[in-house]
Design a protein around this motif. Structure first.
Motif, short mmCIF file in Angstrom:
data_model
loop_
_atom_site.label_atom_id
_atom_site.label_comp_id
_atom_site.label_asym_id
_atom_site.label_seq_id
_atom_site.Cartn_x
_atom_site.Cartn_y
_atom_site.Cartn_z
N MET A 57 0.81 -1.18 0.00
CA MET A 57 0.00 0.00 0.00
C MET A 57 0.86 1.25 0.00
SD MET A 57 -3.34 -0.07 2.08
CE MET A 57 -4.17 1.18 2.80
N THR A 58 2.13 1.09 -0.05
CA THR A 58 3.02 2.24 -0.07
C THR A 58 3.62 2.39 -1.44
OG1 THR A 58 4.93 0.97 0.60
CG2 THR A 58 3.61 1.94 2.35
N SER A 59 4.12 3.58 -1.72
CA SER A 59 4.77 3.81 -2.99
C SER A 59 6.25 3.51 -2.86
CB SER A 59 4.54 5.26 -3.42
OG SER A 59 5.02 6.12 -2.44
N ALA A 60 6.88 3.44 -3.99
CA ALA A 60 8.33 3.20 -4.07
C ALA A 60 8.71 1.85 -3.48
CB ALA A 60 9.10 4.33 -3.39
N GLY A 61 7.75 0.92 -3.39
CA GLY A 61 8.06 -0.43 -2.98
C GLY A 61 8.46 -0.61 -1.54
N THR A 62 8.11 0.33 -0.66
CA THR A 62 8.48 0.17 0.73
C THR A 62 7.28 -0.29 1.53
OG1 THR A 62 7.96 2.46 1.24
CG2 THR A 62 10.24 1.97 0.63
N ALA A 106 3.19 0.22 10.78
CA ALA A 106 2.45 1.42 10.37
C ALA A 106 3.29 2.66 10.60
CB ALA A 106 1.13 1.50 11.14
N ARG A 107 3.97 2.72 11.73
CA ARG A 107 4.82 3.89 12.02
C ARG A 107 5.94 4.01 11.00
NH1 ARG A 107 4.80 3.33 18.60
NH2 ARG A 107 2.91 4.55 18.91
N GLU A 108 6.55 2.88 10.63
CA GLU A 108 7.61 2.90 9.62
C GLU A 108 7.07 3.40 8.29
OE1 GLU A 108 9.60 -0.86 9.22
OE2 GLU A 108 10.05 -0.97 11.35
N GLU A 109 5.88 2.91 7.92
CA GLU A 109 5.28 3.32 6.66
C GLU A 109 4.95 4.82 6.67
OE1 GLU A 109 1.73 2.00 3.60
OE2 GLU A 109 1.86 1.05 5.55
N ILE A 110 4.44 5.31 7.77
CA ILE A 110 4.12 6.73 7.90
C ILE A 110 5.39 7.57 7.76
CG2 ILE A 110 3.37 8.51 9.53
CD1 ILE A 110 1.28 6.39 10.52
N THR A 111 6.46 7.13 8.40
CA THR A 111 7.73 7.85 8.31
C THR A 111 8.23 7.88 6.86
OG1 THR A 111 8.32 7.27 10.57
CG2 THR A 111 10.14 7.88 9.10
N ALA A 112 8.15 6.73 6.18
CA ALA A 112 8.58 6.67 4.78
C ALA A 112 7.73 7.58 3.91
CB ALA A 112 8.52 5.23 4.28
N ARG A 155 6.07 10.27 4.84
CA ARG A 155 6.40 11.67 5.13
C ARG A 155 7.71 12.07 4.47
NH1 ARG A 155 4.50 11.55 11.41
NH2 ARG A 155 2.32 12.06 11.02
N ASP A 156 8.70 11.18 4.49
CA ASP A 156 9.97 11.47 3.82
C ASP A 156 9.76 11.67 2.33
OD1 ASP A 156 11.29 11.27 6.25
OD2 ASP A 156 12.06 9.23 5.87
N GLU A 157 8.96 10.80 1.72
CA GLU A 157 8.69 10.92 0.30
C GLU A 157 7.95 12.22 0.00
OE1 GLU A 157 6.58 8.45 -3.35
OE2 GLU A 157 6.06 7.94 -1.29
N ARG A 158 6.97 12.56 0.83
CA ARG A 158 6.23 13.82 0.66
C ARG A 158 7.19 15.01 0.72
NH1 ARG A 158 3.45 15.74 5.79
NH2 ARG A 158 5.66 16.03 6.17
N ASP A 159 8.11 14.99 1.68
CA ASP A 159 9.05 16.10 1.82
C ASP A 159 9.98 16.20 0.62
OD1 ASP A 159 7.88 16.64 4.26
OD2 ASP A 159 9.48 15.71 5.44
N ARG A 160 10.45 15.04 0.11
CA ARG A 160 11.31 15.05 -1.09
C ARG A 160 10.56 15.61 -2.29
NH1 ARG A 160 12.50 9.98 0.69
NH2 ARG A 160 11.29 9.03 -0.96
#
Length: 77
Positions: A1-6, A38-44, A46-51
């Motif tokens: 359910m995440t982008s970039a395969g994470t 879920a926390r790891e996915e949220i962090t990833a 947010r990082d993608e959003r910021d990039r």
């Protein structure tokens, strides 16, 4: 359910819902694991959003305000 395969491709609540529908209870360890994932996915995410936000900001910084105004007028006519 995440982008970039994470992260997992299933929803965080899928496993507990399946267990409940089959009359089983989920263990605290399972819920803790789901929460950590879920926390790891949220962090990833947010990082993608910021990039992506920074990339857009840099691209827009290369365009003058006049060019943006002209383009908006062109699109709204």
């Amino acid at each position: 359910m995440t982008s970039a395969g994470t992260g997992p491709s299933w929803g965080v609540n899928d496993v507990p819902a399946k267990a409940r529908s089959q009359g089983r209870q989920t263990s605290p360890a399972s819920l803790t694991t789901d929460l950590a994932l879920a926390r790891e996915e949220i962090t990833a995410l947010r990082d993608e959003r910021d990039r992506l936000r920074e990339a857009v900001r840099q691209q827009l910084g290369q365009v003058s305000n006049r060019q943006l105004t002209d383009r908006i007028i062109e699109l709204t006519e």
